[in-house]
Design a protein around this motif. Sequence first.
Motif, PDB file in Angstrom:
ATOM      1  N   PHE B  47       0.837  -1.204   0.000  1.00 53.14           N
ATOM      2  CA  PHE B  47       0.000   0.000   0.000  1.00 53.14           C
ATOM      3  C   PHE B  47       0.875   1.258   0.000  1.00 53.14           C
ATOM      4  CE2 PHE B  47      -3.806  -2.329   0.945  1.00 53.14           C
ATOM      5  CZ  PHE B  47      -3.471  -3.295   1.876  1.00 53.14           C
ATOM      6  N   VAL B  48       0.311   2.335  -0.570  1.00 57.61           N
ATOM      7  CA  VAL B  48       0.930   3.652  -0.488  1.00 57.61           C
ATOM      8  C   VAL B  48      -0.129   4.648  -0.056  1.00 57.61           C
ATOM      9  CG1 VAL B  48       2.159   5.493  -1.671  1.00 57.61           C
ATOM     10  CG2 VAL B  48       2.563   3.121  -2.334  1.00 57.61           C
ATOM     11  N   TYR B  49       0.211   5.439   0.947  1.00 64.28           N
ATOM     12  CA  TYR B  49      -0.628   6.560   1.353  1.00 64.28           C
ATOM     13  C   TYR B  49       0.092   7.851   0.990  1.00 64.28           C
ATOM     14  CZ  TYR B  49      -4.333   4.198   3.930  1.00 64.28           C
ATOM     15  OH  TYR B  49      -5.435   3.451   4.264  1.00 64.28           O
ATOM     16  N   SER B  50      -0.658   8.772   0.409  1.00 65.90           N
ATOM     17  CA  SER B  50      -0.120  10.071   0.084  1.00 65.90           C
ATOM     18  C   SER B  50      -1.075  11.123   0.622  1.00 65.90           C
ATOM     19  CB  SER B  50       0.057  10.213  -1.427  1.00 65.90           C
ATOM     20  OG  SER B  50       0.653  11.445  -1.754  1.00 65.90           O
ATOM     21  N   SER B  59      -3.453  -4.787  -5.024  1.00 67.18           N
ATOM     22  CA  SER B  59      -4.310  -5.989  -5.037  1.00 67.18           C
ATOM     23  C   SER B  59      -4.051  -6.870  -3.822  1.00 67.18           C
ATOM     24  CB  SER B  59      -4.100  -6.795  -6.331  1.00 67.18           C
ATOM     25  OG  SER B  59      -4.377  -6.010  -7.461  1.00 67.18           O
ATOM     26  N   VAL B  60      -3.950  -6.237  -2.678  1.00 67.58           N
ATOM     27  CA  VAL B  60      -3.681  -6.962  -1.439  1.00 67.58           C
ATOM     28  C   VAL B  60      -4.990  -7.562  -0.910  1.00 67.58           C
ATOM     29  CG1 VAL B  60      -2.825  -6.730   0.924  1.00 67.58           C
ATOM     30  CG2 VAL B  60      -1.783  -5.398  -0.921  1.00 67.58           C
ATOM     31  N   ARG B  63      -7.835  -9.237   4.050  1.00 61.22           N
ATOM     32  CA  ARG B  63      -7.464  -9.555   5.433  1.00 61.22           C
ATOM     33  C   ARG B  63      -6.371  -8.602   5.941  1.00 61.22           C
ATOM     34  NH1 ARG B  63      -5.673 -13.844   2.156  1.00 61.22           N
ATOM     35  NH2 ARG B  63      -3.398 -14.217   2.190  1.00 61.22           N
ATOM     36  N   PHE B  64      -5.787  -7.818   5.021  1.00 66.24           N
ATOM     37  CA  PHE B  64      -4.887  -6.728   5.380  1.00 66.24           C
ATOM     38  C   PHE B  64      -5.643  -5.419   5.166  1.00 66.24           C
ATOM     39  CE2 PHE B  64      -0.949  -9.062   5.798  1.00 66.24           C
ATOM     40  CZ  PHE B  64      -1.134 -10.179   5.002  1.00 66.24           C
ATOM     41  N   SER B  65      -5.719  -4.601   6.215  1.00 62.83           N
ATOM     42  CA  SER B  65      -6.471  -3.363   6.112  1.00 62.83           C
ATOM     43  C   SER B  65      -5.614  -2.203   6.601  1.00 62.83           C
ATOM     44  CB  SER B  65      -7.748  -3.457   6.953  1.00 62.83           C
ATOM     45  OG  SER B  65      -8.438  -2.239   6.947  1.00 62.83           O
TER      46      SER B  65
END
Lengths: 119, 114
Positions: B47-50, B59-60, B63-65
């Motif tokens: 994931f990337v947060y900006s 496409s994770v 179950r990973f949030s």
Amino acid sequence: AQTVTQSQPEMSVQEAETVTLSCTYDTSESNYYLFWYKQPPSRQMILVIRQEAYKQQNATENRFSVNFQKAAKSFSLKISDSQLGDTAMYFCAFMKHVIDLEYGNKLVFGAGTILRVKS
Amino acid sequence: DTEVTQTPKHLVMGMTNKKSLKCEQHMGHRAMYWYKQKAKKPPELMFVYSYEKLSINESVPSRFSPECPNSSLLNLHLHALQPEDSALYLCASRPDVSYNSPLHFGNGTRLTVT
């Protein structure tokens, strides 16, 4: 899509000698950035050196230098005067230049090279 | 010393557990990343947060949030994981002021799913 290839899974070098790790990449981009990261057993990824594709001059950081050949899409890392603390896994990585900073730029890694420095 | 702090360093959880990984940085960075790394393999982007918004999800599985409550904090909530999710989870951050700035990584959380 960009790909990064490191063809040497493992390498060894005697302390105080010089070693070169190879990296090639494939991209259609003209503006991008290349990095070498090391990951010692302590597992933290540490930036070793970086190179902007628009710069012809090879980057150097103390004992670490690169040989950047843009036409050949090659980015090798030379470690001079190897030290025991240089023992680590080394990753070559690629990041394309994106104007939109909201995108967050992806970093694409090669498979890595395990370097062992022997005393 | 790392400027990106990850907790816990180690985590063992069962497949029915709910747990969270935490990542914190106080460098004013506005882009934060989660990577998953298997032994002797390169990190894989998750994931990337900006600017506290999710900009990339590779496409994770659900179950990973991920969660980014503020600009300094990044969480990864785990639920109903599988043994193959056992790995080193790395957090990284990057400034937004320079387009060529590298990623700064934390020391990672070693996750074991039993």
